[in-house]
Scaffold this motif. Sequence first.
Motif, PDB file in Angstrom:
ATOM      1  N   GLN A  70      -8.010  -8.364 -24.058  1.00 15.02           N
ATOM      2  CA  GLN A  70      -6.783  -8.445 -24.837  1.00 15.02           C
ATOM      3  C   GLN A  70      -6.054  -7.111 -24.853  1.00 15.02           C
ATOM      4  OE1 GLN A  70      -8.060  -9.606 -28.778  1.00 15.02           O
ATOM      5  NE2 GLN A  70      -8.501  -7.519 -29.407  1.00 15.02           N
ATOM      6  N   GLU A  71      -4.736  -7.202 -25.050  1.00 12.47           N
ATOM      7  CA  GLU A  71      -3.875  -6.043 -25.243  1.00 12.47           C
ATOM      8  C   GLU A  71      -3.251  -6.168 -26.628  1.00 12.47           C
ATOM      9  OE1 GLU A  71      -0.968  -6.328 -22.191  1.00 12.47           O
ATOM     10  OE2 GLU A  71      -2.283  -5.582 -20.600  1.00 12.47           O
ATOM     11  N   ILE A  72      -3.348  -5.112 -27.431  1.00  9.13           N
ATOM     12  CA  ILE A  72      -2.797  -5.107 -28.773  1.00  9.13           C
ATOM     13  C   ILE A  72      -1.559  -4.220 -28.781  1.00  9.13           C
ATOM     14  CG2 ILE A  72      -3.227  -4.514 -31.190  1.00  9.13           C
ATOM     15  CD1 ILE A  72      -6.206  -4.988 -30.627  1.00  9.13           C
ATOM     16  N   TYR A  73      -0.455  -4.728 -29.326  1.00 10.34           N
ATOM     17  CA  TYR A  73       0.797  -3.977 -29.376  1.00 10.34           C
ATOM     18  C   TYR A  73       1.084  -3.570 -30.821  1.00 10.34           C
ATOM     19  CZ  TYR A  73       1.623  -5.171 -24.533  1.00 10.34           C
ATOM     20  OH  TYR A  73       1.504  -5.283 -23.154  1.00 10.34           O
ATOM     21  N   LEU A  74       1.408  -2.286 -31.002  1.00 10.41           N
ATOM     22  CA  LEU A  74       1.622  -1.711 -32.321  1.00 10.41           C
ATOM     23  C   LEU A  74       2.894  -0.884 -32.325  1.00 10.41           C
ATOM     24  CD1 LEU A  74      -2.016  -0.340 -32.753  1.00 10.41           C
ATOM     25  CD2 LEU A  74      -1.131  -2.455 -33.760  1.00 10.41           C
ATOM     26  N   ASN A  75       3.395  -0.577 -33.529  1.00 10.29           N
ATOM     27  CA  ASN A  75       4.484   0.378 -33.649  1.00 10.29           C
ATOM     28  C   ASN A  75       4.037   1.731 -33.127  1.00 10.29           C
ATOM     29  OD1 ASN A  75       6.591  -1.176 -34.840  1.00 10.29           O
ATOM     30  ND2 ASN A  75       5.435  -1.199 -36.752  1.00 10.29           N
ATOM     31  N   ALA A  76       4.882   2.391 -32.354  1.00 14.68           N
ATOM     32  CA  ALA A  76       4.516   3.667 -31.746  1.00 14.68           C
ATOM     33  C   ALA A  76       4.153   4.708 -32.800  1.00 14.68           C
ATOM     34  CB  ALA A  76       5.651   4.177 -30.873  1.00 14.68           C
ATOM     35  N   SER A  77       4.783   4.648 -33.967  1.00 14.37           N
ATOM     36  CA  SER A  77       4.537   5.654 -34.997  1.00 14.37           C
ATOM     37  C   SER A  77       3.118   5.610 -35.534  1.00 14.37           C
ATOM     38  CB  SER A  77       5.525   5.468 -36.159  1.00 14.37           C
ATOM     39  OG  SER A  77       5.431   4.159 -36.703  1.00 14.37           O
ATOM     40  N   SER A  78       2.388   4.516 -35.268  1.00 15.69           N
ATOM     41  CA  SER A  78       1.005   4.420 -35.731  1.00 15.69           C
ATOM     42  C   SER A  78       0.025   5.119 -34.797  1.00 15.69           C
ATOM     43  CB  SER A  78       0.602   2.957 -35.883  1.00 15.69           C
ATOM     44  OG  SER A  78       0.593   2.299 -34.614  1.00 15.69           O
ATOM     45  N   GLY A  79       0.495   5.574 -33.644  1.00 17.57           N
ATOM     46  CA  GLY A  79      -0.378   6.229 -32.677  1.00 17.57           C
ATOM     47  C   GLY A  79      -0.712   7.657 -33.076  1.00 17.57           C
ATOM     48  N   ALA A  80      -1.938   8.083 -32.779  1.00 18.75           N
ATOM     49  CA  ALA A  80      -2.381   9.425 -33.145  1.00 18.75           C
ATOM     50  C   ALA A  80      -1.579  10.511 -32.449  1.00 18.75           C
ATOM     51  CB  ALA A  80      -3.867   9.580 -32.816  1.00 18.75           C
ATOM     52  N   ASP A  81      -1.003  10.205 -31.282  1.00 17.39           N
ATOM     53  CA  ASP A  81      -0.267  11.209 -30.514  1.00 17.39           C
ATOM     54  C   ASP A  81       1.210  10.857 -30.388  1.00 17.39           C
ATOM     55  OD1 ASP A  81      -2.457  13.070 -29.589  1.00 17.39           O
ATOM     56  OD2 ASP A  81      -3.253  11.145 -28.899  1.00 17.39           O
ATOM     57  N   PHE A  82       1.745  10.167 -31.400  1.00 23.64           N
ATOM     58  CA  PHE A  82       3.148   9.780 -31.375  1.00 23.64           C
ATOM     59  C   PHE A  82       4.074  10.989 -31.260  1.00 23.64           C
ATOM     60  CE2 PHE A  82       7.012   8.896 -34.025  1.00 23.64           C
ATOM     61  CZ  PHE A  82       7.676   8.140 -33.076  1.00 23.64           C
ATOM     62  N   ASN A  83       3.674  12.119 -31.843  1.00 19.19           N
ATOM     63  CA  ASN A  83       4.523  13.320 -31.777  1.00 19.19           C
ATOM     64  C   ASN A  83       4.732  13.806 -30.356  1.00 19.19           C
ATOM     65  OD1 ASN A  83       1.682  14.054 -31.821  1.00 19.19           O
ATOM     66  ND2 ASN A  83       2.354  16.171 -31.965  1.00 19.19           N
ATOM     67  N   MET A  84       3.853  13.408 -29.437  1.00 18.60           N
ATOM     68  CA  MET A  84       4.005  13.781 -28.035  1.00 18.60           C
ATOM     69  C   MET A  84       4.961  12.839 -27.300  1.00 18.60           C
ATOM     70  SD  MET A  84       2.092  16.436 -27.789  1.00 18.60           S
ATOM     71  CE  MET A  84       1.961  16.647 -26.006  1.00 18.60           C
ATOM     72  N   PHE A  85       5.260  11.690 -27.912  1.00 20.90           N
ATOM     73  CA  PHE A  85       6.112  10.691 -27.260  1.00 20.90           C
ATOM     74  C   PHE A  85       7.167  10.207 -28.264  1.00 20.90           C
ATOM     75  CE2 PHE A  85       1.832  10.449 -25.448  1.00 20.90           C
ATOM     76  CZ  PHE A  85       2.090  10.657 -24.101  1.00 20.90           C
ATOM     77  N   PRO A  86       8.070  11.066 -28.693  1.00 19.94           N
ATOM     78  CA  PRO A  86       9.026  10.690 -29.748  1.00 19.94           C
ATOM     79  C   PRO A  86       9.991   9.582 -29.343  1.00 19.94           C
ATOM     80  CG  PRO A  86       9.598  12.818 -28.773  1.00 19.94           C
ATOM     81  CD  PRO A  86       8.239  12.462 -28.248  1.00 19.94           C
ATOM     82  N   GLU A  87      10.161   9.335 -28.036  1.00 16.83           N
ATOM     83  CA  GLU A  87      11.056   8.253 -27.593  1.00 16.83           C
ATOM     84  C   GLU A  87      10.417   6.878 -27.713  1.00 16.83           C
ATOM     85  OE1 GLU A  87      13.400   8.914 -23.905  1.00 16.83           O
ATOM     86  OE2 GLU A  87      12.120  10.677 -23.708  1.00 16.83           O
ATOM     87  N   ALA A  88       9.101   6.844 -27.868  1.00 15.75           N
ATOM     88  CA  ALA A  88       8.386   5.565 -27.838  1.00 15.75           C
ATOM     89  C   ALA A  88       8.698   4.737 -29.078  1.00 15.75           C
ATOM     90  CB  ALA A  88       6.885   5.811 -27.730  1.00 15.75           C
ATOM     91  N   ASN A  89       8.763   3.430 -28.906  1.00 19.32           N
ATOM     92  CA  ASN A  89       8.866   2.513 -30.033  1.00 19.32           C
ATOM     93  C   ASN A  89       7.762   1.461 -30.030  1.00 19.32           C
ATOM     94  OD1 ASN A  89       9.749   0.916 -27.913  1.00 19.32           O
ATOM     95  ND2 ASN A  89      11.885   0.929 -28.561  1.00 19.32           N
ATOM     96  N   LEU A  90       6.807   1.586 -29.080  1.00 18.07           N
ATOM     97  CA  LEU A  90       5.756   0.593 -28.954  1.00 18.07           C
ATOM     98  C   LEU A  90       4.513   1.239 -28.344  1.00 18.07           C
ATOM     99  CD1 LEU A  90       5.415  -2.528 -29.376  1.00 18.07           C
ATOM    100  CD2 LEU A  90       5.985  -2.776 -26.947  1.00 18.07           C
ATOM    101  N   ILE A  91       3.355   0.747 -28.736  1.00 12.56           N
ATOM    102  CA  ILE A  91       2.078   1.153 -28.139  1.00 12.56           C
ATOM    103  C   ILE A  91       1.378  -0.085 -27.599  1.00 12.56           C
ATOM    104  CG2 ILE A  91      -0.280   1.929 -28.632  1.00 12.56           C
ATOM    105  CD1 ILE A  91       0.813   3.840 -30.644  1.00 12.56           C
ATOM    106  N   ARG A  92       0.820   0.034 -26.398  1.00 13.15           N
ATOM    107  CA  ARG A  92      -0.097  -0.989 -25.887  1.00 13.15           C
ATOM    108  C   ARG A  92      -1.498  -0.406 -25.959  1.00 13.15           C
ATOM    109  NH1 ARG A  92       0.501  -2.525 -19.800  1.00 13.15           N
ATOM    110  NH2 ARG A  92      -0.877  -0.740 -19.528  1.00 13.15           N
ATOM    111  N   ARG A  93      -2.358  -1.019 -26.751  1.00 17.23           N
ATOM    112  CA  ARG A  93      -3.715  -0.492 -26.958  1.00 17.23           C
ATOM    113  C   ARG A  93      -4.724  -1.381 -26.252  1.00 17.23           C
ATOM    114  NH1 ARG A  93      -4.902   1.447 -32.809  1.00 17.23           N
ATOM    115  NH2 ARG A  93      -3.670   3.164 -31.943  1.00 17.23           N
ATOM    116  N   THR A  94      -5.497  -0.778 -25.345  1.00 14.83           N
ATOM    117  CA  THR A  94      -6.595  -1.466 -24.660  1.00 14.83           C
ATOM    118  C   THR A  94      -7.810  -0.556 -24.724  1.00 14.83           C
ATOM    119  OG1 THR A  94      -5.800  -0.561 -22.556  1.00 14.83           O
ATOM    120  CG2 THR A  94      -5.162  -2.813 -23.088  1.00 14.83           C
TER     121      THR A  94
END
Length: 375
Positions: A70-94
Amino acid sequence: MRHILITCIFFLACLQVYCQITVTNVTFPKAGDTLRTVFALNVPGGLELGSQGGPKVWEFSQLNFGNRQQEIYLNASSGADFNMFPEANLIRRTGGQDLYIKTSANKMEGLGSSGANAFFNTPLVVKYSKRPALRTTPIMFITTTGTVSEFKIDVGTNNIPDTLLSVLPIKPDSIRIQFTNSLAGIVDAYGTLKLSGKSFEILREKAQSISETKLFVKILGLWLDPVAIFAGSIPPQLSGLLGKDTTIIYNFYSNPRKEVILSAEYNPSGSFLGVTYVDLGEPISAVFNPAQEEMRVFPNPTSDYVNITSGETGGRYLVIAGDMMGRAVFTDVMQLPPHESKQINTNQWLNGNYFITLINIESRVTTTLNLLIKR
């Protein structure tokens, strides 16, 4: 009469186009989505993919086995390294990896990833220097597709197992591995795909993926090509991963499903590498995967050596052995012929439990086995 015939041909052509689907951005995953698929390495009788054009009928009712994933999609701001990717609006977690994504009206673009890295035994944040288009819309028959991605991993030698560096005449300050992938395809067929008792109106994309891995070492502040400098002194654990790899991929899309309904991979000679298909929640049988079922380590427990045996398919594997603290004690690239074994010397390993991870370089299938060292 001639005008009537021309009119009929024109009408049928228009009807044929009208009956084809268009895949739109409603297929883009959003935060809160979990996409479930099944991966199978072996398919009895293979897959009948057919030719170009349409309308086609693809019957894949034999696909009722494999490994669920499975692939889980989350808000990018919930990622531990979101500050490195400020343009992101989505995370794909595997698993332990987060891929940061920028989604617009007609494109999903990969920005980079973060998380654990089994090969270097350390968490890494990696930014794409060339961003891949993970999905673009609209797509229809006939649409051409293409994207290029590139990223670099720079790792200090203190994070690299000594087995990778011991044969180099000069120990570098750090190493850089550069990954480049180019994908070019065309939506060349359309029709109906049948899977698990359900039917989907489909667009099929055929694409060629070319991946290339290069290695550089940093010595006295300069990034150098070690292949040119050290010639035959490149450790096999690294040299086995370098070079180009070409894969032919068939993707089957359906609107509005967010999962790719089916994705089958082949090497250029036509040998089947694996298939991923949408998990429709139906019961699936035990995994039809002789390579994973028969791959094992023995003797187990052991003291001074262990044998690794492949399954029916064999292949070229990156082998990583790590202890319970996550520290790598062994890395190598091995060619494992079908039903043959390779031996690893373990007499320097401390007593305890170890995880041996085998990554098939051709099919990218990962298998993890447990091993106990006991003296």
